[in-house]
Motif scaffolding. Sequence first.
Motif, PDB file in Angstrom:
ATOM      1  N   SER A  92      -5.217  37.310  -8.837  1.00 45.63           N
ATOM      2  CA  SER A  92      -4.337  37.382  -9.747  1.00 45.63           C
ATOM      3  C   SER A  92      -4.560  37.881 -10.477  1.00 45.63           C
ATOM      4  N   THR A  93      -3.961  39.066 -11.218  1.00 43.90           N
ATOM      5  CA  THR A  93      -3.638  39.468 -12.120  1.00 43.90           C
ATOM      6  C   THR A  93      -3.131  38.914 -13.479  1.00 43.90           C
ATOM      7  N   LEU A  94      -3.677  40.246 -15.296  1.00 41.22           N
ATOM      8  CA  LEU A  94      -3.191  39.629 -16.164  1.00 41.22           C
ATOM      9  C   LEU A  94      -3.240  40.455 -16.690  1.00 41.22           C
ATOM     10  N   LEU A  95      -2.157  41.355 -17.935  1.00 39.43           N
ATOM     11  CA  LEU A  95      -1.625  42.735 -18.136  1.00 39.43           C
ATOM     12  C   LEU A  95      -1.683  42.478 -19.887  1.00 39.43           C
ATOM     13  N   ALA A  96      -2.750  42.985 -20.703  1.00 44.61           N
ATOM     14  CA  ALA A  96      -2.550  41.875 -21.464  1.00 44.61           C
ATOM     15  C   ALA A  96      -2.616  42.477 -23.732  1.00 44.61           C
ATOM     16  N   GLU A  97      -2.200  42.647 -24.340  1.00 46.75           N
ATOM     17  CA  GLU A  97      -1.948  43.587 -25.528  1.00 46.75           C
ATOM     18  C   GLU A  97      -2.958  42.514 -26.619  1.00 46.75           C
ATOM     19  N   GLY A  98      -3.874  43.285 -26.500  1.00 44.73           N
ATOM     20  CA  GLY A  98      -5.001  43.391 -27.709  1.00 44.73           C
ATOM     21  C   GLY A  98      -6.611  44.121 -27.100  1.00 44.73           C
ATOM     22  N   GLU A  99      -7.371  43.499 -28.026  1.00 48.23           N
ATOM     23  CA  GLU A  99      -9.078  44.228 -27.549  1.00 48.23           C
ATOM     24  C   GLU A  99      -9.275  43.589 -26.850  1.00 48.23           C
ATOM     25  N   PRO A 100      -9.873  43.926 -25.586  1.00 48.93           N
ATOM     26  CA  PRO A 100     -10.346  44.133 -24.321  1.00 48.93           C
ATOM     27  C   PRO A 100     -11.327  42.640 -24.531  1.00 48.93           C
ATOM     28  N   ALA A 101     -12.107  42.751 -25.787  1.00 49.31           N
ATOM     29  CA  ALA A 101     -13.280  41.456 -25.848  1.00 49.31           C
ATOM     30  C   ALA A 101     -13.087  40.023 -26.402  1.00 49.31           C
ATOM     31  N   TRP A 102     -11.806  40.728 -26.888  1.00 49.81           N
ATOM     32  CA  TRP A 102     -11.100  39.295 -27.409  1.00 49.81           C
ATOM     33  C   TRP A 102     -10.632  39.128 -25.882  1.00 49.81           C
ATOM     34  N   ILE A 103      -9.701  39.071 -26.090  1.00 49.57           N
ATOM     35  CA  ILE A 103      -8.863  39.014 -24.843  1.00 49.57           C
ATOM     36  C   ILE A 103     -10.027  38.157 -23.445  1.00 49.57           C
ATOM     37  N   LEU A 104     -10.893  38.809 -22.521  1.00 49.03           N
ATOM     38  CA  LEU A 104     -12.118  38.395 -21.690  1.00 49.03           C
ATOM     39  C   LEU A 104     -12.098  37.585 -21.957  1.00 49.03           C
ATOM     40  N   HIS A 105     -12.977  37.331 -23.438  1.00 49.72           N
ATOM     41  CA  HIS A 105     -13.829  36.039 -24.218  1.00 49.72           C
ATOM     42  C   HIS A 105     -12.850  35.138 -24.014  1.00 49.72           C
ATOM     43  N   GLU A 106     -10.891  34.857 -24.603  1.00 50.48           N
ATOM     44  CA  GLU A 106     -10.889  34.503 -24.371  1.00 50.48           C
ATOM     45  C   GLU A 106     -11.050  33.674 -22.624  1.00 50.48           C
ATOM     46  N   GLU A 107     -10.813  34.121 -21.702  1.00 49.35           N
ATOM     47  CA  GLU A 107     -10.527  33.911 -20.680  1.00 49.35           C
ATOM     48  C   GLU A 107     -11.583  33.137 -20.131  1.00 49.35           C
ATOM     49  N   THR A 108     -13.316  33.575 -20.649  1.00 54.89           N
ATOM     50  CA  THR A 108     -14.144  32.717 -20.343  1.00 54.89           C
ATOM     51  C   THR A 108     -13.412  30.951 -20.796  1.00 54.89           C
ATOM     52  N   ARG A 109     -13.039  31.015 -21.224  1.00 57.46           N
ATOM     53  CA  ARG A 109     -12.689  29.340 -21.423  1.00 57.46           C
ATOM     54  C   ARG A 109     -11.982  28.363 -19.976  1.00 57.46           C
ATOM     55  N   ASN A 110     -11.874  29.121 -18.837  1.00 54.36           N
ATOM     56  CA  ASN A 110     -11.428  28.902 -17.789  1.00 54.36           C
ATOM     57  C   ASN A 110     -11.750  29.285 -16.738  1.00 54.36           C
ATOM     58  N   ALA A 111     -13.361  30.283 -16.865  1.00 59.42           N
ATOM     59  CA  ALA A 111     -13.388  31.217 -15.371  1.00 59.42           C
ATOM     60  C   ALA A 111     -14.755  30.967 -15.121  1.00 59.42           C
ATOM     61  N   SER A 112     -15.303  30.783 -14.182  1.00 57.24           N
ATOM     62  CA  SER A 112     -16.713  30.751 -13.979  1.00 57.24           C
ATOM     63  C   SER A 112     -17.793  31.407 -13.989  1.00 57.24           C
ATOM     64  N   LEU A 113     -17.277  32.892 -14.281  1.00 52.56           N
ATOM     65  CA  LEU A 113     -18.039  34.353 -14.080  1.00 52.56           C
ATOM     66  C   LEU A 113     -17.033  34.945 -14.797  1.00 52.56           C
ATOM     67  N   VAL A 114     -17.190  35.997 -15.615  1.00 55.99           N
ATOM     68  CA  VAL A 114     -16.970  36.989 -15.485  1.00 55.99           C
ATOM     69  C   VAL A 114     -17.064  38.589 -15.983  1.00 55.99           C
ATOM     70  N   VAL A 115     -17.155  39.415 -15.394  1.00 54.09           N
ATOM     71  CA  VAL A 115     -17.578  40.570 -14.831  1.00 54.09           C
ATOM     72  C   VAL A 115     -16.896  41.850 -15.740  1.00 54.09           C
ATOM     73  N   VAL A 116     -17.937  42.386 -16.424  1.00 56.06           N
ATOM     74  CA  VAL A 116     -17.588  43.909 -17.040  1.00 56.06           C
ATOM     75  C   VAL A 116     -18.839  44.554 -16.355  1.00 56.06           C
ATOM     76  N   GLY A 117     -17.713  46.038 -16.649  1.00 58.18           N
ATOM     77  CA  GLY A 117     -18.989  47.310 -16.211  1.00 58.18           C
ATOM     78  C   GLY A 117     -19.323  47.610 -17.319  1.00 58.18           C
ATOM     79  N   SER A 118     -20.472  48.534 -16.899  1.00 58.72           N
ATOM     80  CA  SER A 118     -21.222  49.445 -18.345  1.00 58.72           C
ATOM     81  C   SER A 118     -22.110  50.118 -17.805  1.00 58.72           C
ATOM     82  N   TRP A 119     -21.884  51.430 -18.645  1.00 59.86           N
ATOM     83  CA  TRP A 119     -22.679  52.369 -18.049  1.00 59.86           C
ATOM     84  C   TRP A 119     -23.990  53.310 -19.955  1.00 59.86           C
ATOM     85  N   HIS A 120     -25.309  53.239 -19.207  1.00 56.80           N
ATOM     86  CA  HIS A 120     -25.958  53.988 -20.464  1.00 56.80           C
ATOM     87  C   HIS A 120     -25.169  55.202 -21.139  1.00 56.80           C
ATOM     88  N   LEU A 121     -25.842  54.446 -22.489  1.00 54.67           N
ATOM     89  CA  LEU A 121     -25.816  55.661 -23.910  1.00 54.67           C
ATOM     90  C   LEU A 121     -26.401  55.606 -24.491  1.00 54.67           C
TER      91      LEU A 121
END
Length: 290
Positions: A92-121
Motif C-alpha cells: 500500500s502507499t501513502l503520499l502525505a503533506e508534512g515533515e517526514p519525521a512527523w508523518i512517519l512518527h504518526e505511522e509508528t502507532r499502527n506499524a510493526s516496524l518503521v524503516v528509514v535510510g541514512s548516510w554518514h555525514l
Amino acid sequence: MTGADGRRPIVVGVDPDPEKRLALSWAADEAQRRRLPLRLVHAQGTPTGGYRSGEVRPSWEEWNRELHGLGDRVLRDAVSFVETRQPTVELSTLLAEGEPAWILHEETRNASLVVVGSWHLSRRRTLFSAASVALPLAAHAACPVVVVPEPEHITQQPAYFVVGVDGSEHSAGAVNLAIEEAALRGANLRALYVWHPPLLGVLDEHAALDECRRVLAETVAGRTAAHPDVELHHEVVRGHPVDALTQASEHALGLVVGSRGRGGFTGMMLGSVSQGVLHHARCPVITVPA
C-alpha cells in the motif's frame, strides 16, 4: 493503517532519490520474511534537491501540483522496485503533506516496524537528510525503528546479530526483537552488556563486573524458548557503550538497542548510546521502545 486481518504493516519512508534504495530493499525483504504487508510512505515537506528542477514552475498552485505529481512518481517507482524484488509482498502507499519525521512518527502507532535510510555525514552537519528524520523518529516512535546506512552483509561466519543489554525494560524488548531477527535469518545472537567505569573508579571492579554478568544473565534468561535454534552468546565487556557496540556490530547483520536505557550505573541512555550507534554503526540499527 492496520490491515483487515489485524496484521500491522512494515512502514518504510521512501526517498525521492532513486539511487537510495537500501531502506526500501531492507523493508521489502523483512516484509517477505515476516509475511507482513509493506506500506510505502513518501512525505512532502520542504522541497529537497530532488524537486528543484525545470519541472517545478514558480506559481504556488502549479508548484504544489508538480510536487504531487513528482511524489506520485516516486511512489510508483518504489512500488515497481518492490514488486520486482519481492513480488508476493502485499503493498500500500501513502503520499502525505508534512515533515517526514512527523508523518512517519504518526505511522509508528499502527506499524510493526518503521524503516528509514541514512548516510554518514560529519558531526557538524545534520546526520540524516535535510529533514533529520531518523534521530527524532527513533527517540519518540511507538514501534521499533530501523535505520539502514548500509545493506546487510555477512563478513563473518556464522552470521550474527548484536543486541545491547543494560537490564532496563527497553533492553529486554530489544533482546526479544533481536532473537526474532536472528531466527528469521538463521543467525546467531551476541548479547552484550557494556560496563563503563565511572570517572572516579570503583572500590571493587570485580564485584561490579559480577553484577553486570548477573543482570545480563537475568535479562536473557528463557528468552530463546520460542526460537530454540538461535545460538545465544552473552558477554560483558569493559569500555564505552557506543564504542563497544559499534565495534561488536562491525561484521553483524544488524545491531539492536533499546531506545532508552536506565542510565546511571550503565550509562545506556538514549542520547548517548542509541544516538551514538546511529552515528557510527555500519550495519542496520534497530531501536526498540519499551
